[in-house]
Enzyme design. Sequence first.
Site, short mmCIF file in Angstrom:
data_model
loop_
_atom_site.label_atom_id
_atom_site.label_comp_id
_atom_site.label_asym_id
_atom_site.label_seq_id
_atom_site.Cartn_x
_atom_site.Cartn_y
_atom_site.Cartn_z
N PRO A 187 9.46 -8.93 -8.80
CA PRO A 187 8.11 -9.15 -9.31
C PRO A 187 7.10 -8.21 -8.64
O PRO A 187 6.98 -8.19 -7.42
CB PRO A 187 7.81 -10.60 -8.93
CG PRO A 187 9.08 -11.16 -8.38
CD PRO A 187 9.93 -10.01 -7.98
N GLU A 188 6.41 -7.42 -9.45
CA GLU A 188 5.34 -6.58 -8.94
C GLU A 188 4.02 -7.18 -9.43
O GLU A 188 3.99 -8.32 -9.88
CB GLU A 188 5.53 -5.14 -9.45
CG GLU A 188 6.87 -4.55 -9.03
CD GLU A 188 7.09 -3.12 -9.52
OE1 GLU A 188 6.08 -2.45 -9.81
OE2 GLU A 188 8.24 -2.69 -9.63
#
Length: 276
Positions: free
Chosen positions: A2-3
């Site tokens: 997850p960015e």
Amino acid sequence: MPELPEVETIAAGLSPLVCGRTIRDIHLVYPRAVRGDDQEFQRRLQGRGISAVRRRAKLLILDLDGPLHLVFHLKMTGKVWVPQKGVQPGKHTHLILDLGDEVYVFFDDQRRFGYVTALTPLELESWDFYRNLGPEPLQATLQEFTGIIQGRKARIKSLLMDQKVIAGIGNIYADEALYMAGIHPCTRAVDLSVDQLSSLHHNLQQVLREAILAGGSSFRDYRNALGVAGLFQENFKVYGKKGLPCPECSTNLGSIRVSGRSSCFCPRCQAEKSKS
DNA sequence: GGGATTGTTTAAAT
DNA sequence: GATTTAAACAATCC
């Protein structure tokens, strides 16, 4: 992995489900998921109300009454979500927050790289990693963006992923933004023209906004706050597409390692500048 | 069972 | 000291 857009999506989905609720009970299945003393962690959370959910860089932050900040870093495979009623914790559920009325928050992490911690505002502000985070890419103006990158000798991709330079960008969105701006990942920042910097700033914001609108990317096993996959991976132009044709010019995409990360790019659209 | 995967930290090099 | 780069680390999958 997850960015920024994925954590943003999680925060947005989580907020209406948990804000205004109170942490009635805590089940810490895997104490090592807690950064710091896990006994103190549980003691701090007990009975605490949740006032807000937000994101800073790739951190998911639940603001609690007190005040106190419940901070998650999801790293590769971390998930924070509210299961449907009746759903039981899984093999990789490390923390369960009981919010009453059969509402629970699960923290799952298959690879166990992620962590959670509970910090006072003072502790949060004095945490080196947090304090040294660069600006949010969606809020940074072109002037700010240029100011922090211009003149540096490091390769542009390394700088984009450096959280102290600019916050929230990881391998996926660094590759996508560089592709859209037509910049080779190994270009030294100092060698970028004013136009290239402007294009990179614009395309970086563009790809992040589009990804947020699509609910994030679900490459591998990312899920949002409801356990639903995002869609942006269908919009990837280069990430993870080594050997496939470039969407623009059909040249086969290449892959090289930049600061230890695999980087996909188009050898033609992102040609290295042959400047002496 | 070696290699690949990640973002961050730490150490080494420049 | 500041900047840059590389290796180490966490754990798991294929």
